[in-house]
Motif scaffolding. Structure first.
Motif, PDB file in Angstrom:
ATOM      1  N   ALA A  91       0.809  -1.228   0.000  1.00 40.64           N
ATOM      2  CA  ALA A  91       0.000   0.000   0.000  1.00 40.64           C
ATOM      3  C   ALA A  91       0.846   1.284   0.000  1.00 40.64           C
ATOM      4  O   ALA A  91       0.308   2.384  -0.179  1.00 40.64           O
ATOM      5  N   GLY A 115      -2.072  -5.562   1.221  1.00 38.06           N
ATOM      6  CA  GLY A 115      -2.380  -5.657  -0.201  1.00 38.06           C
ATOM      7  C   GLY A 115      -1.639  -6.877  -0.730  1.00 38.06           C
ATOM      8  O   GLY A 115      -0.752  -7.393  -0.056  1.00 38.06           O
ATOM      9  N   SER A 140      -7.043 -15.369  -0.357  1.00 35.49           N
ATOM     10  CA  SER A 140      -5.938 -14.483  -0.748  1.00 35.49           C
ATOM     11  C   SER A 140      -4.701 -15.303  -1.127  1.00 35.49           C
ATOM     12  O   SER A 140      -3.953 -14.932  -2.035  1.00 35.49           O
ATOM     13  N   GLY A 171      -5.663  -7.821   7.688  1.00 35.21           N
ATOM     14  CA  GLY A 171      -6.198  -8.205   6.372  1.00 35.21           C
ATOM     15  C   GLY A 171      -7.600  -8.772   6.435  1.00 35.21           C
ATOM     16  O   GLY A 171      -7.926  -9.701   5.712  1.00 35.21           O
ATOM     17  N   SER A 301      -3.610   4.898  -1.313  1.00 38.27           N
ATOM     18  CA  SER A 301      -5.060   5.108  -1.366  1.00 38.27           C
ATOM     19  C   SER A 301      -5.525   6.288  -0.519  1.00 38.27           C
ATOM     20  O   SER A 301      -6.715   6.491  -0.352  1.00 38.27           O
TER      21      SER A 301
END
Ligand SMILES: Cc1cc2nc3c(=O)[nH]c(=O)nc-3n(C[C@H](O)[C@H](O)[C@H](O)COP(=O)(O)O)c2cc1C
Length: 352
Positions: A91, A115, A140, A171, A301
């Motif tokens: 990220a 991420g 994931s 997460g 982000s």
């Protein structure tokens, strides 16, 4: 200590314990070097690592890259033969530059979460550095291993499973977290191990799996190994060590925290994280915004106009010991820590 060494390709740590990366400024050279010297894997957090550099405000990228080199060299001097790596979050802005810097310097390993590290194999192409994604669910694990297989025809050198009791950003969605804390996470771990085994078989190799999150005692370590993992990753226990790079005041906040003080907060970028309740969090709960003076270019982000506070500032305050204005990340079991220890003592107490 009857545990087998942790083999990550041709890199071997005498003890199958990784000290989890802790940003900002909690796991730097001193902690990582001490862990590596004791035979574990020392991980330096690359997150805003240049926060003490004089030009950090003007040029965070340049000061972070410079600090990565300085911290790596210091840790390497402490443990010339040890295993030393970096935690680099997907990220982060300028993720690519940080990864390339770690690879160029000859660090042993990059562990990458927050991420899915889809681009990691291509960024380290031509280097011998080992790479490890952090996953929290079977889904994931399937996504990232399949992606690397299809796109790069390779598999990870190591997989880190980070469970719901971990510290820092998590997460999971908040609701998932509550479900997992109620029920056991063990089945998810077994499912992830199976996914990894499929790819190890395909590539005719061994991909070690390491479990993280709330591992704070020799019983927890034994439980993890009984599930079939090859190692453990521990973070919070290392905060209350003499060698940890954080301010003594931050360490004291851990020693003083009770179970009720450890809560889930929403980080400015929407991800849930676990932290110790303090004045700063109380202000946030009363919807007070801390105006952003300067953007430190940390997370991709983030929109500085929309967030309630700057996460870089809140985490730097933590590392420096300004705990009333800080986000004090910690794992779910951190309240059990009630004395300062050395890295050697922590490792011995876990790996007996
Ligand atoms: C203070 C703190 C900071 C952390 N920072 C990071 C980070 O920058 N990147 C990351 O991937 N994980 C981070 N983590 C997660 C740890 O690396 C580790 O996986 C997790 O906390 C393990 O659980 P434990 O703390 O209960 O041992 C952080 C954890 C703590 C406690």
């Amino acid at each position: 200590m009857g545990y087998k060494p942790l083999k990550i390709g041709n890199v071997t740590a005498k003890l199958p314990i990784i000290q989890g990366g802790m940003g900002i400024g909690i796991s730097l050279s001193n902690l990582a070097g001490a862990v590596a010297r004791e035979g574990g894997v020392g991980i330096i957090s690359a997150a805003q690592i240049g926060f003490r550099e004089p030009d950090f405000d003007q040029n965070p990228l340049k000061s972070n890259l410079r600090a990565m080199e300085m911290e790596y060299q210091k840790a390497r001097q402490m443990a010339p033969e040890g295993v030393i790596g970096f935690n680099i979050m997907v990220a982060m802005k300028h993720y690519e530059e940080y990864v390339k810097c770690a690879a160029r310097m000859g660090a042993d390993l990059i562990i990458s979460g927050a991420g899915l590290p889809t681009m990691l194999p291509e960024l380290v192409k031509g280097y011998s550095i080992k790479i490890a994604p952090i996953v929290s669910t079977k889904k994931s694990a399937q996504v990232i291993l399949k992606y690397w297989d299809k796109k790069y025809q390779r598999c990870p050198d190591l997989v880190v499973i980070e469970g719901p009791k971990a510290g820092g950003h998590l997460g999971f969605h908040k609701e998932e977290l509550e479900d997992y804390l109620e029920a056991s996470y063990d089945q998810e771990v077994l499912d992830i191990i199976s996914v990894v085994a499929e790819y190890a078989e395909k590539y005719q190799t061994k991909i070690p799996v390491v479990l993280a999150g709330g591992i704070d005692s020799s019983d927890e370590v034994k439980h993890a190994f009984a599930l079939g993992v090859d190692g453990v990753q521990v973070a919070s226990r290392f905060v209350t060590t003499v060698e940890c790079d954080a301010s003594p005041i931050y360490k004291e906040a851990y020693l003083n925290a009770s179970k009720e003080d450890i809560i889930i907060v929403k980080s400015p970028v929407g991800m849930p994280g676990r932290a110790i309740r303090n004045k700063f969090i109380e202000q946030l709960e009363s919807d007070e915004k801390t105006p952003i003076q300067l953007c430190h270019q940390c997370l991709r982000s983030c929109n500085p106009l929309e967030i309630p506070y700057c996460i870089t500032d809140a985490l730097i305050n933590a590392a420096k010991g300004d705990v009333d204005h800080a986000l004090l990340f910690c794992g779910a079991n951190a309240y059990k820590q009630n004395k300062m220890e050395t890295v050697k003592e922590v490792i011995e107490s876990l790996m007996i």
